[in-house]
Write a protein that holds these residues in place. Structure first.
Motif, PDB file in Angstrom:
ATOM      1  N   PRO A   1       1.249  -1.299   0.001  1.00 20.75           N
ATOM      2  CA  PRO A   1      -0.030   0.317  -0.167  1.00 20.75           C
ATOM      3  C   PRO A   1       1.448   0.737   0.003  1.00 20.75           C
ATOM      4  O   PRO A   1       1.405   1.807   1.168  1.00 20.75           O
ATOM      5  CB  PRO A   1      -0.679  -0.375   1.337  1.00 20.75           C
ATOM      6  CG  PRO A   1      -0.172  -1.778   1.550  1.00 20.75           C
ATOM      7  CD  PRO A   1       0.807  -2.330   0.925  1.00 20.75           C
ATOM      8  N   THR A   2       0.061   2.704  -0.784  1.00 20.75           N
ATOM      9  CA  THR A   2       1.674   3.683  -1.120  1.00 20.75           C
ATOM     10  C   THR A   2       0.580   4.495  -0.678  1.00 20.75           C
ATOM     11  O   THR A   2      -0.336   5.000  -1.464  1.00 20.75           O
ATOM     12  CB  THR A   2       1.779   3.736  -2.196  1.00 20.75           C
ATOM     13  OG1 THR A   2       2.656   2.345  -2.274  1.00 20.75           O
ATOM     14  CG2 THR A   2       3.113   4.789  -2.318  1.00 20.75           C
ATOM     15  N   THR A   3       0.876   5.667  -0.389  1.00 21.46           N
ATOM     16  CA  THR A   3       0.330   6.957  -0.153  1.00 21.46           C
ATOM     17  C   THR A   3       0.826   7.644  -0.374  1.00 21.46           C
ATOM     18  O   THR A   3       1.726   8.562   0.278  1.00 21.46           O
ATOM     19  CB  THR A   3      -0.449   6.956   1.818  1.00 21.46           C
ATOM     20  OG1 THR A   3      -1.704   6.320   2.044  1.00 21.46           O
ATOM     21  CG2 THR A   3      -1.118   8.834   1.481  1.00 21.46           C
ATOM     22  N   HIS A   4       0.329   8.873  -1.287  1.00 24.47           N
ATOM     23  CA  HIS A   4       1.420   9.999  -1.695  1.00 24.47           C
ATOM     24  C   HIS A   4       0.664  11.427  -1.219  1.00 24.47           C
ATOM     25  O   HIS A   4      -0.453  11.536  -1.007  1.00 24.47           O
ATOM     26  CB  HIS A   4       1.097  10.028  -3.193  1.00 24.47           C
ATOM     27  CG  HIS A   4       1.058   8.991  -3.913  1.00 24.47           C
ATOM     28  ND1 HIS A   4       3.019   9.949  -4.133  1.00 24.47           N
ATOM     29  CD2 HIS A   4       1.621   8.124  -4.811  1.00 24.47           C
ATOM     30  CE1 HIS A   4       3.268   8.475  -5.486  1.00 24.47           C
ATOM     31  NE2 HIS A   4       2.050   7.530  -5.662  1.00 24.47           N
ATOM     32  N   VAL A   5       1.069  12.299  -0.654  1.00 23.06           N
ATOM     33  CA  VAL A   5       0.990  13.663   0.067  1.00 23.06           C
ATOM     34  C   VAL A   5       1.555  14.469  -0.875  1.00 23.06           C
ATOM     35  O   VAL A   5       3.009  14.360  -0.891  1.00 23.06           O
ATOM     36  CB  VAL A   5       1.103  13.186   1.688  1.00 23.06           C
ATOM     37  CG1 VAL A   5       0.303  12.510   2.257  1.00 23.06           C
ATOM     38  CG2 VAL A   5       2.239  13.456   2.006  1.00 23.06           C
TER      39      VAL A   5
ATOM     40  N   ASP B   1       6.984  16.835  -3.610  1.00 21.59           N
ATOM     41  CA  ASP B   1       5.543  14.872  -3.245  1.00 21.59           C
ATOM     42  C   ASP B   1       7.150  13.375  -2.329  1.00 21.59           C
ATOM     43  O   ASP B   1       7.598  13.217  -2.979  1.00 21.59           O
ATOM     44  CB  ASP B   1       5.875  14.617  -4.834  1.00 21.59           C
ATOM     45  CG  ASP B   1       4.145  13.678  -4.710  1.00 21.59           C
ATOM     46  OD1 ASP B   1       3.335  13.366  -4.167  1.00 21.59           O
ATOM     47  OD2 ASP B   1       4.694  12.097  -4.557  1.00 21.59           O
TER      48      ASP B   1
ATOM     49  N   ALA C   1       5.935   9.805  -1.169  1.00 26.27           N
ATOM     50  CA  ALA C   1       4.957   8.345  -1.071  1.00 26.27           C
ATOM     51  C   ALA C   1       5.393   7.950   0.258  1.00 26.27           C
ATOM     52  O   ALA C   1       6.203   7.296   0.675  1.00 26.27           O
ATOM     53  CB  ALA C   1       5.550   7.720  -2.448  1.00 26.27           C
TER      54      ALA C   1
ATOM     55  N   THR D   1       4.194   1.694   2.837  1.00 24.85           N
ATOM     56  CA  THR D   1       3.769   0.214   4.097  1.00 24.85           C
ATOM     57  C   THR D   1       5.313  -1.213   3.767  1.00 24.85           C
ATOM     58  O   THR D   1       5.241  -1.328   2.811  1.00 24.85           O
ATOM     59  CB  THR D   1       2.295  -0.147   3.837  1.00 24.85           C
ATOM     60  OG1 THR D   1       1.719   1.351   3.938  1.00 24.85           O
ATOM     61  CG2 THR D   1       2.561  -0.472   4.983  1.00 24.85           C
TER      62      THR D   1
ATOM     63  N   THR E   1       7.872   2.504   7.718  1.00 22.87           N
ATOM     64  CA  THR E   1       6.814   3.073   6.202  1.00 22.87           C
ATOM     65  C   THR E   1       8.741   3.752   5.153  1.00 22.87           C
ATOM     66  O   THR E   1       9.400   4.404   6.432  1.00 22.87           O
ATOM     67  CB  THR E   1       6.294   4.546   6.988  1.00 22.87           C
ATOM     68  OG1 THR E   1       5.227   4.038   7.791  1.00 22.87           O
ATOM     69  CG2 THR E   1       5.611   5.053   5.475  1.00 22.87           C
TER      70      THR E   1
ATOM     71  N   THR F   1       2.365   3.859   8.499  1.00 27.60           N
ATOM     72  CA  THR F   1       1.740   5.165   8.227  1.00 27.60           C
ATOM     73  C   THR F   1       0.766   6.045   9.071  1.00 27.60           C
ATOM     74  O   THR F   1       0.881   7.420   9.114  1.00 27.60           O
ATOM     75  CB  THR F   1       1.228   4.502   7.024  1.00 27.60           C
ATOM     76  OG1 THR F   1       1.860   4.089   5.995  1.00 27.60           O
ATOM     77  CG2 THR F   1       0.495   6.103   5.698  1.00 27.60           C
ATOM     78  N   ASN F   2       0.005   4.730   9.676  1.00 26.50           N
ATOM     79  CA  ASN F   2      -1.326   5.024  11.005  1.00 26.50           C
ATOM     80  C   ASN F   2      -0.754   6.693  11.787  1.00 26.50           C
ATOM     81  O   ASN F   2      -0.934   6.424  12.368  1.00 26.50           O
ATOM     82  CB  ASN F   2      -2.324   4.833  11.413  1.00 26.50           C
ATOM     83  CG  ASN F   2      -1.404   3.203  11.445  1.00 26.50           C
ATOM     84  OD1 ASN F   2      -0.220   2.886  12.107  1.00 26.50           O
ATOM     85  ND2 ASN F   2      -2.653   1.742  12.288  1.00 26.50           N
TER      86      ASN F   2
ATOM     87  N   THR G   1      -0.447  14.144   7.021  1.00 28.89           N
ATOM     88  CA  THR G   1      -0.704  12.159   6.345  1.00 28.89           C
ATOM     89  C   THR G   1      -2.738  12.292   6.909  1.00 28.89           C
ATOM     90  O   THR G   1      -3.043  12.750   7.893  1.00 28.89           O
ATOM     91  CB  THR G   1      -0.141  11.508   6.723  1.00 28.89           C
ATOM     92  OG1 THR G   1       0.086  11.410   8.276  1.00 28.89           O
ATOM     93  CG2 THR G   1       1.297  11.608   6.290  1.00 28.89           C
TER      94      THR G   1
END
Length: 232
Positions: A134-138, A151, A153, A156, A161, A211-212, A232
């Protein structure tokens, strides 16, 4: 090798039966070290040469015309009315006596066909590749007076992370750091690098926080000035 890199696995049958040239054998051995599909299929057919050896140059005990020890006649393989089958077995035995390598070639061709079918069906039926993490971009917002574009990324991983950072319009000298602020308020450095003359950088950092567990990210200069931040 004599074939494209995407089709190297198709040479596994010839590799097992010893039908490759020295050059192709060395090249395929290198390919086998990193190809999990070929490694798996090799384990399934590695006994094929042994089966061919057991068959023997005379076609195996079920085709042999040599009398058994003690002078006993060979076992009857067909009923009298199975004339077509008896003729076929006799022809196979004759061919194997004249040219055993012919059967090896057929075996190699059959193995290639099986592997080709496996290559077509395998990715959808038997894929063992790990799932994409899983990947989250901010996108970090530039601080007042800063024009940076950043940017991040967040990927997980089992250990925490991974942070992949793309930066543009950055300072062209000095040190730059990525800070991670946890939800408990604790700060830690996840990456640091030297600024580049072009103002562009691509860096990978890491943190033990999941990540969380990350509240925000900040990109700072070596002197502590905040260039950009993201929640995030």
């Amino acid at each position: 090798m004599t074939t494209g890199s995407d089709d190297r696995h198709m040479l596994l049958g010839a590799y097992v039966l010893g039908g490759l040239s020295d050059e192709d054998h060395r090249a395929f051995s290198e390919h086998l070290r990193t190809c999990r599909q070929c490694q798996s299929e090799l384990g399934q057919v590695s006994g094929l040469p042994r089966l061919l050896d057991l068959a023997g140059p005379e076609g195996g005990p079920h085709l042999s015309t040599t009398p058994a020890p003690g002078g006993a006649p060979p076992p009857l393989v067909t009923e009298p009315d199975d004339h077509r089958l008896a003729t076929l077995l006799t022809e196979v035995s004759r061919r194997r006596r004249r040219r055993r390598s012919w059967l090896s070639g057929i075996g190699a061709a059959a193995a290639v066909g099986v592997f080709a079918g496996g290559a077509w069906l395998g990715p959808s039926l038997f894929s063992t590749d790990p799932p994409t993490p899983p990947t989250t971009h901010v996108v970090a917002a530039a601080a007042p007076g800063s024009t940076v574009k950043i940017d991040v990324a967040l990927v997980t991983r089992g250990w925490g992370t991974q942070l992949d950072i793309d930066c543009e319009d950055m300072p062209t000298d000095g040190e730059v750091l990525l800070w991670v602020i946890g939800r408990d308020g604790k700060e830690s450095t996840a990456a640091s690098w030297r600024a580049t003359p072009s103002g562009y950088s691509r860096v990978t950092g890491a943190t033990a926080l999941r990540t969380n567990e990350i509240r925000s990210l900040e990109v700072r200069t070596g002197t502590g000035r905040v260039l950009a931040s993201a929640h995030t």
